[in-house]
Design a protein around this motif. Structure first.
Motif, mmCIF file in Angstrom:
data_model
loop_
_atom_site.group_PDB
_atom_site.id
_atom_site.type_symbol
_atom_site.label_atom_id
_atom_site.label_comp_id
_atom_site.label_asym_id
_atom_site.label_seq_id
_atom_site.Cartn_x
_atom_site.Cartn_y
_atom_site.Cartn_z
ATOM 1 N N ALA A 500 0.839 -1.212 0.000
ATOM 2 C CA ALA A 500 0.000 0.000 0.000
ATOM 3 C C ALA A 500 0.868 1.253 0.000
ATOM 4 C CB ALA A 500 -0.920 -0.006 1.228
ATOM 5 N N ARG A 501 1.964 1.227 0.755
ATOM 6 C CA ARG A 501 2.877 2.377 0.822
ATOM 7 C C ARG A 501 3.513 2.656 -0.539
ATOM 8 N NH1 ARG A 501 7.278 1.852 5.385
ATOM 9 N NH2 ARG A 501 7.949 0.110 4.079
ATOM 10 N N ALA A 502 3.762 1.594 -1.311
ATOM 11 C CA ALA A 502 4.388 1.765 -2.628
ATOM 12 C C ALA A 502 3.397 2.284 -3.668
ATOM 13 C CB ALA A 502 4.992 0.441 -3.090
ATOM 14 N N ILE A 503 2.174 1.744 -3.659
ATOM 15 C CA ILE A 503 1.231 2.084 -4.734
ATOM 16 C C ILE A 503 0.494 3.393 -4.480
ATOM 17 C CG2 ILE A 503 0.928 -0.312 -5.415
ATOM 18 C CD1 ILE A 503 -1.667 -0.412 -3.877
ATOM 19 N N VAL A 504 0.461 3.868 -3.225
ATOM 20 C CA VAL A 504 -0.264 5.105 -2.928
ATOM 21 C C VAL A 504 0.387 6.312 -3.609
ATOM 22 C CG1 VAL A 504 0.993 5.795 -0.834
ATOM 23 C CG2 VAL A 504 -1.466 6.310 -1.039
ATOM 24 N N ARG A 505 1.654 6.176 -3.965
ATOM 25 C CA ARG A 505 2.365 7.285 -4.613
ATOM 26 C C ARG A 505 2.081 7.351 -6.110
ATOM 27 N NH1 ARG A 505 8.472 6.326 -3.204
ATOM 28 N NH2 ARG A 505 8.689 8.465 -3.981
ATOM 29 N N ASN A 506 1.333 6.363 -6.619
ATOM 30 C CA ASN A 506 1.031 6.286 -8.049
ATOM 31 C C ASN A 506 2.327 6.344 -8.879
ATOM 32 O OD1 ASN A 506 -0.640 6.062 -10.292
ATOM 33 N ND2 ASN A 506 -0.825 8.286 -10.536
ATOM 34 N N PRO A 507 3.241 5.393 -8.639
ATOM 35 C CA PRO A 507 4.560 5.450 -9.298
ATOM 36 C C PRO A 507 4.497 5.070 -10.767
ATOM 37 C CG PRO A 507 4.344 3.425 -8.051
ATOM 38 C CD PRO A 507 3.090 4.203 -7.785
ATOM 39 N N LYS A 508 5.478 5.553 -11.532
ATOM 40 C CA LYS A 508 5.597 5.191 -12.950
ATOM 41 C C LYS A 508 6.203 3.798 -13.090
ATOM 42 C CE LYS A 508 4.097 9.186 -14.298
ATOM 43 N NZ LYS A 508 4.980 10.202 -14.883
ATOM 44 N N ILE A 509 7.111 3.477 -12.153
ATOM 45 C CA ILE A 509 7.733 2.144 -12.140
ATOM 46 C C ILE A 509 7.483 1.528 -10.768
ATOM 47 C CG2 ILE A 509 9.894 0.840 -12.280
ATOM 48 C CD1 ILE A 509 10.986 3.033 -14.114
ATOM 49 N N LEU A 510 6.886 0.324 -10.756
ATOM 50 C CA LEU A 510 6.589 -0.367 -9.505
ATOM 51 C C LEU A 510 7.463 -1.616 -9.405
ATOM 52 C CD1 LEU A 510 4.787 -0.699 -6.958
ATOM 53 C CD2 LEU A 510 3.164 -1.963 -8.400
ATOM 54 N N ILE A 511 8.227 -1.702 -8.305
ATOM 55 C CA ILE A 511 9.129 -2.839 -8.098
ATOM 56 C C ILE A 511 8.646 -3.627 -6.883
ATOM 57 C CG2 ILE A 511 11.523 -3.552 -7.662
ATOM 58 C CD1 ILE A 511 12.372 -0.794 -8.796
ATOM 59 N N LEU A 512 8.266 -4.883 -7.116
ATOM 60 C CA LEU A 512 7.779 -5.756 -6.043
ATOM 61 C C LEU A 512 8.822 -6.844 -5.799
ATOM 62 C CD1 LEU A 512 4.145 -6.164 -7.427
ATOM 63 C CD2 LEU A 512 4.879 -4.581 -5.644
ATOM 64 N N ASP A 513 9.587 -6.689 -4.717
ATOM 65 C CA ASP A 513 10.665 -7.634 -4.434
ATOM 66 C C ASP A 513 10.153 -8.708 -3.471
ATOM 67 O OD1 ASP A 513 12.988 -8.977 -4.016
ATOM 68 O OD2 ASP A 513 14.118 -7.298 -3.191
ATOM 69 N N ASP A 514 9.691 -9.829 -4.032
ATOM 70 C CA ASP A 514 9.146 -10.939 -3.244
ATOM 71 C C ASP A 514 8.080 -10.426 -2.275
ATOM 72 O OD1 ASP A 514 9.204 -13.627 -3.254
ATOM 73 O OD2 ASP A 514 11.133 -13.863 -2.254
#
Length: 595
Positions: A500-514
């Motif tokens: 949630a903390r990563a996607i709330v920023r509406n990023p251009k590049i999303l990195i999901l590390d495991d």
């Protein structure tokens, strides 16, 4: 002392506080020296008055002499009180300048060290442990402050007071001055050596205290394991052993401290005895008066603390120099990860790795070797591999936590090194493998990446990460305070909060590390369904050891020992009947056995 040169810029910054402190010290010591003269004058005045009183005893003049004596003593007493008040007032001003200056420099130095910590690369933190970093910004800076405050204050006081008092003593009698000062150098050297012993033993005590605290922390943190393996007695024995070491070292320090003040008092007493004995002979010879002896005793006592402080100041300066040397080691560290062009612009999300290799500088381990792949803006790529295959290293390189050893990484056709680092990272969303949440509310943890995130955005991000329903079960909802490292939440909840903390920023590049390693299969499916919607329109890099996560990606690469051994779509890799197919079948069987 060369290590302390780093502090000169701060002394220059607060030079007016230092100058004012020096002026106040001179004035304070001036009012400190005068009472000795007043005492000498008062004793001589009383002695002479009694001599005249006895001369005219029984006559009317004797009463007049006695009345004048009373008035004179009261006036002299009033002068001494006034001098003491003025000295105390200017001493107050001394502390309000020099000590305040040291606190201001301590504040600036801590901020400088912390800012340096923030600027240093990830490789720096792999080489240094957290305890050492904490110690340098707390204990070492405190040692430096002792040099800047008490060290400078008492050092200046010694330089100012000593000449003033010696001058007054020499004016009275040179020989008596030499005898009175004879024990003081011995006192200063004794204090210096005793202080060194105290410091060494204090350091040993700090080490024992650290070991004791570590023992207690481990016992409390691992209390479940201790009880499960019935090791309470062993744990108590270990604690008792560490306590015994601490007690033994504390008693050794107490022994030295017990010698400290008797040593000072003995040498001061010797100086006073010499003053009275030699002074008495001079009075008999008519060279000085009774008042001069009292004056000398006061002068000796006035010099006692500055001379005692000389050894103490030397010890403080040595510790400060050692601490500043440790601080300078970190301040001189440079961040080799710099922007070549400081380019700031909105990125689209085209990512390209071209023959990228990477060797960890601290360990020498080769994590990647000639890795090449492309992801177009808005597309997704899954990176699959076993533990140690180099998956997380790709995420670190994309975020420029490290720079590649060879090869090139580009974003939108531009070398990643050209971008302003903060601007580039601000347009990326990152979910680390090792989730870290702060001791704050759930809302603030989700909104951590920006100060402009609204409550509604936090709620939507929590829903997208399949966390919102869990949060509503808490009495305070999003305002629930999390314990240290997010201990209030379960492993899966912490991971979803990180998503949630990563996607709330509406990023251009999303990195999901495991990002789904700590959630169950049902929760994983729910989050994957949400992610398929979240991933639309943004470049997504899914790093995982689970094949189920890779299904969402447009392209899949399989890593082994830092090399790409297979790549393609989910269907093409299954048809290839290679490593990916083997992982797929194995995990499918595990899922069926669990169900």
């Amino acid at each position: 002392m060369k290590e302390l040169k780093h502090l000169n810029k701060y002394l220059l910054k607060y030079k007016w506080l230092l100058i004012l402190g020096f002026i106040f010290l001179v004035i304070s010591n001036y009012f400190g020296v005068w009472p000795a003269k007043v005492v000498r004058y008062a004793i001589d005045y009383v002695t002479d008055s009694f001599r005249v009183y006895r001369l005219f005893e029984g006559s009317g003049l004797s009463e007049s002499v006695f009345d004048k004596l009373e008035v004179g003593v009261l006036i002299l007493g009033g002068i001494m009180i006034l001098m003491a008040f003025l000295r105390g007032f200017f001493l107050f001003l001394v502390r309000q300048t020099i000590i305040v200056m040291s606190r201001k420099i301590e504040y600036d130095l801590k901020n400088e060290v912390f800012e340096q910590y923030q600027n240093l690369p990830l490789s720096f933190y792999r080489k240094n442990n957290t305890g050492d970093l904490m110690n340098r910004i707390s204990e070492d800076v405190s040692q430096v402050r002792m040099y800047l405050g008490p060290g400078i204050m008492y050092g200046i006081n010694l330089l100012v007071l000593f000449p003033m008092v010696i001058y007054e003593m020499l004016r009275v009698n040179v020989e008596l001055t030499i005898y009175a000062l004879l024990p003081l150098p011995v006192l200063s050297l004794s204090i210096y050596f005793v202080n060194n012993v105290i410091n060494k033993r204090s350091e040993k005590i700090q080490e024992s205290l650290s070991d004791l605290s570590t023992s207690v922390q481990e016992a409390f943190s691992g209390i479940r394991v201790l009880k499960a393996f019935v090791r309470e007695k062993d744990s108590a024995a270990k604690f008792a052993n560490e306590s015994e070491k601490y007690k033994h070292r504390s008693l050794k320090l107490t022994f030295v401290n017990a010698l400290f003040f008797p040593l000072i008092m003995a040498l001061i007493g010797l100086s006073v005895l010499l003053t009275i004995y030699i002074g008495g002979t001079k009075v008999i010879q008519g060279e000085i008066t009774y008042g001069n002896i009292a004056e000398f005793v006061i002068y000796v006592n006035m010099l006692t603390w500055p001379v005692t402080a000389l050894g103490w100041i030397t010890s403080i300066n040595q510790r400060a120099a050692a601490s500043q040397k440790r601080i300078n080691q970190f301040l001189q560290e440079t961040n080799h990860i710099q922007s070549t062009e400081n380019l700031q612009r909105d990125i689209k999300g085209d990512v390209s790795f071209d023959n990228v290799s990477f060797v960890y500088p601290d360990s020498g381990i080769r994590a990647l070797q000639n890795v090449s792949f492309d992801v177009k803006a808005g597309q997704s790529i899954a990176i699959i591999g076993t533990t140690g295959s180099g998956k997380s290293t790709i995420a670190n390189l994309m975020l420029r936590l490290y720079d590649s050893s060879s090869g090139s990484i580009t974003i939108d056709g531009k070398d990643i090194r050209a971008y302003n680092i903060s601007n580039m990272r601000d347009q990326m969303g990152y979910v680390p493998q090792d989730v870290f949440l702060f001791s704050d509310t759930i809302q603030n943890n989700i909104a951590f990446g920006s100060n402009s995130i609204s409550y509604e955005q936090v709620v939507q991000a929590a829903k997208d990460a399949d966390l919102y329903d869990n949060i509503t079960d808490f009495p305070k909802g999003l305002q629930t305070m999390l314990g240290e490292r997010g201990i209030t939440l379960s492993g899966g909840q912490k991971q979803r909060a990180s998503i949630a903390r990563a996607i709330v920023r509406n990023p251009k590049i999303l990195i999901l590390d495991d990002a789904l390693s700590a959630v169950d299969t049902n929760t994983e499916n729910t989050i994957l369904n949400s992610l398929s919607r979240i991933m639309k329109g943004r470049t997504t890099v899914i790093i995982s050891h689970r094949v189920s996560s890779a299904k969402l990606a447009d392209k899949i690469i399989v890593l082994d020992d830092g090399k790409i051994i297979e790549q393609g779509t989910n269907e093409s890799l299954l048809a290839l009947n290679g490593v990916y197919k083997e992982l797929y079948d194995k995990q499918l069987k595990e899922k069926e056995s669990v169900e």
